[in-house]
Write an enzyme that holds these catalytic residues in place. Structure first.
Site, PDB file in Angstrom:
ATOM      1  N   GLU A   1     -14.307 -60.679  67.825  1.00  0.00           N
ATOM      2  CA  GLU A   1     -14.514 -59.234  67.851  1.00  0.00           C
ATOM      3  C   GLU A   1     -15.418 -58.854  66.684  1.00  0.00           C
ATOM      4  OE1 GLU A   1     -11.928 -55.203  68.713  1.00  0.00           O
ATOM      5  OE2 GLU A   1     -10.938 -57.131  68.418  1.00  0.00           O
TER       6      GLU A   1
ATOM      7  N   TYR B   1     -19.957 -54.711  67.672  1.00  0.00           N
ATOM      8  CA  TYR B   1     -20.301 -54.308  69.033  1.00  0.00           C
ATOM      9  C   TYR B   1     -19.039 -54.092  69.866  1.00  0.00           C
ATOM     10  CZ  TYR B   1     -22.796 -54.354  73.519  1.00  0.00           C
ATOM     11  OH  TYR B   1     -23.307 -54.023  74.752  1.00  0.00           O
TER      12      TYR B   1
ATOM     13  N   LYS C   1     -19.151 -60.197  76.166  1.00  0.00           N
ATOM     14  CA  LYS C   1     -19.059 -59.239  75.055  1.00  0.00           C
ATOM     15  C   LYS C   1     -19.110 -57.834  75.624  1.00  0.00           C
ATOM     16  CE  LYS C   1     -22.475 -58.924  72.003  1.00  0.00           C
ATOM     17  NZ  LYS C   1     -23.327 -59.236  70.828  1.00  0.00           N
TER      18      LYS C   1
ATOM     19  N   ASP D   1     -30.281 -60.156  61.191  1.00  0.00           N
ATOM     20  CA  ASP D   1     -28.861 -60.322  60.837  1.00  0.00           C
ATOM     21  C   ASP D   1     -28.484 -61.800  60.910  1.00  0.00           C
ATOM     22  OD1 ASP D   1     -26.395 -59.502  59.956  1.00  0.00           O
ATOM     23  OD2 ASP D   1     -25.652 -58.933  61.934  1.00  0.00           O
TER      24      ASP D   1
END
Length: 548
Positions: free
Chosen positions: A274, A277, A293, A385
């Site tokens: 988790e 998003y 996801k 990222d």
């Protein structure tokens, strides 16, 4: 009463050089602690000379957190009032004072106001002593401090021995006065925050009561009114929550019912992760294991991240970048290939660790992935990222780079091969984010290089501190690279590994021009050599096993 912090970063060895405290052996650390203890005893003796003719009992302890140490000592000695500076200035504890400490320390201070019966501290944490004129004598645990009644109203500050001591004491008193003012300002701020919390709690209670009142009104609606409300809800549900996104032909579409069935109606055991998003579930679609996801409606990320990831992943294909298999437009769900070994951070955190050969191979794979992204024309792709948790591993520990929700494209000049920066709001993860990008909002491919440098340092050392570059830089400077390498990975080739560490430090430079280009093979020769050494070692072992 005194508390001494013994976690100094540097200390002098017997031969006069400076050594990082974390790199020293136990003997050197013990010598350092003994030296600090002697220094503190001298300081207490000197202070005692200022304190009149009466014998003063002094208590001290060693603790990593000065505030926590003082709190423990206060509770052990059952002190009700602390005198700072002189007999005219004192602080009575209010239960709400905090001074740069951890929440646990503040909680401990709060307990003092409740007439606590004491706090049992392990004997190893304390060193209780009485200082007399003839030296330091261990104090029995049953001894008590002299009470205020015993000392009366006598002046506890003796005559200064010199003009210099008077000035020193004056400066100390001024500093302590500043601390008192700091305590008062912090207390006032804490009271304001508590009032604000009370106000918000009252507001929340009012909203809850209002909601309960509305639900009660709905329960007494007539059948016709209920039918109209139901029809209105159905119309709102039929309206798409998110805009329709044009998808390439090779990206499959899945309905919400497909996704629900694939995950056994989002069975909790199928939850594998988790993030910002939303949750990630393991499932099966078309006989293939997938990772799904789902967008959290009110999470930190939303439709823009969903759109960005679809746009980027649908146009690229690389063996070390995660593959997007499909989407669920109803919920902005994303369907990927399932990689069973989790993230690189998970793999490094296992008790057995990850062999250095695999670590070097994964770094080489991720360098190729970034080079592929930065070489796309006419628009290079910046991941923005890059970090350990966004590097996923399959059953054979082959790596894939994932999570492209924050990825951005930048235009590349066709001739000069120079990146034109893209201005955007700073995004990413603390510790991995390019400081120049954070300060200016100018995102370039060098921002990924900075994050890649941090990952190299983490993979080689096993450290995950925010100041990891400073620690490694200090070790390299002091020729102590072997002290920072992760020994759980096995025996590193130190010469080539040190060269790679130095290259990673260049990646973390605050000057973008000093960072190596991820697409330039010559700049990454040290990584390529280590990778070749890892492959040759693996082949020789397989050949030996086969021959035997």
């Amino acid at each position: 009463m005194c508390c001494m912090n013994n976690s100094s970063l540097l200390f002098n060895t017997a031969v006069g050089g400076k050594v990082l405290y974390k790199f020293a052996d136990e003997k050197e650390k013990e010598m350092h602690r003994a030296k600090e203890t002697r220094t503190m005893e001298k300081m207490l003796s000197r202070y005692k000379n200022h304190c009149g003719r009466r014998k003063i009992r002094a208590h001290y302890l060693s603790h990593d957190d000065v505030l926590a140490g003082v709190v423990n000592l206060i509770k052990k000695l059952k002190i009700k009032r602390i005198v700072i500076g002189s007999s005219n200035d004192h602080l009575e504890h209010t239960g709400s004072i905090g001074y740069g400490g951890s929440p646990e320390s503040l909680a401990s201070i709060h307990e003092l106001s409740n007439d606590s019966n004491g706090y049992t501290t392990p004997p190893s944490d304390f060193t209780d002593e009485i200082i007399y004129d003839d030296g330091v004598i261990p104090m029995d645990g049953a001894d008590e401090l002299a009470t205020e009644a015993e000392t009366g109203d006598e002046e506890i500050i003796g005559e200064p021995n010199s003009h210099e001591e008077v000035e020193q004491f004056t400066e100390e008193t001024a500093r302590q006065t500043d601390e008192i003012e700091s305590f008062r300002s912090i207390t006032e701020r804490a009271e304001e925050l508590m009032e604000e919390i009370d106000r918000l709690q009252r507001k929340l209670k009012e909203l809850q009561e209002e909601e309960g009142h509305n639900s009660h009104e709905k329960s007494i609606l007539s059948p016709r009114q209920k039918a109209a409300a139901s029809l209105k809800n159905e119309k709102s549900l039929s309206t798409p929550r998110y805009p329709e996104l044009q998808l390439p032909e090779h990206i499959s579409r899945f309905s919400m019912s497909n996704i629900s069935k694939a995950t056994d109606n989002f069975y909790p055991r199928n939850l594998i992760g988790e993030g910002g998003y939303g949750p990630v579930y393991k499932g099966k679609l078309g006989g293939k294991s997938v990772a799904i996801k789902l967008l959290r409606p009110h999470g930190r990320q939303g439709f823009p991240e969903y759109k960005q990831e679809v746009v980027v992943l649908s146009r690229i294909e690389h063996p070390h970048i995660v593959k997007l298999m499909g989407v669920c437009p109803e919920s902005c769900g994303l369907v990927y290939e399932h990689l069973p070994n989790g993230t690189l951070l998970d793999r490094l955190s296992l008790s057995k660790g990850l062999p250095w050969k695999d670590r070097v191979r994964i770094l080489a794979e991720q360098r190729w992935a970034l080079a592929y992204l930065h070489s796309c024309r006419p628009h290079a792709i910046i991941h923005a990222d890059f970090k350990l948790t966004n590097i996923l591993l399959d059953a054979n520990n082959i790596s894939r780079l994932g999570d492209f929700g924050t990825a951005r494209t930048v235009h590349m000049k066709p001739l000069e091969e120079e990146t034109i920066c893209r201005r955007t709001n700073p995004m990413g993860t603390t510790g991995y984010m390019d400081p120049i990008f954070f300060m200016t909002g100018e995102l370039t491919t060098e921002s990924d290089v900075y994050a890649f440098g941090v990952v190299i340092l983490q993979v080689l050392t096993g450290l995950h501190d925010l100041n990891i570059a400073d620690q490694v830089r200090e070790a390299v400077k002091m020729d102590a690279v072997h002290c920072v390498l992760d020994t759980s990975a096995g025996s590193w080739p130190e010469v080539q590994t040190e060269k790679l560490l130095r290259l990673a430090l260049r990646c973390c430079s605050l000057e973008r021009k000093r960072r190596p280009a991820i697409t330039c093979d010559a700049d990454w020769r040290s990584l390529d050599i280590l990778h070749a050494m890892a492959k040759s070692t693996s082949k020789s072992r397989r050949w030996t096993a086969h021959g035997s």
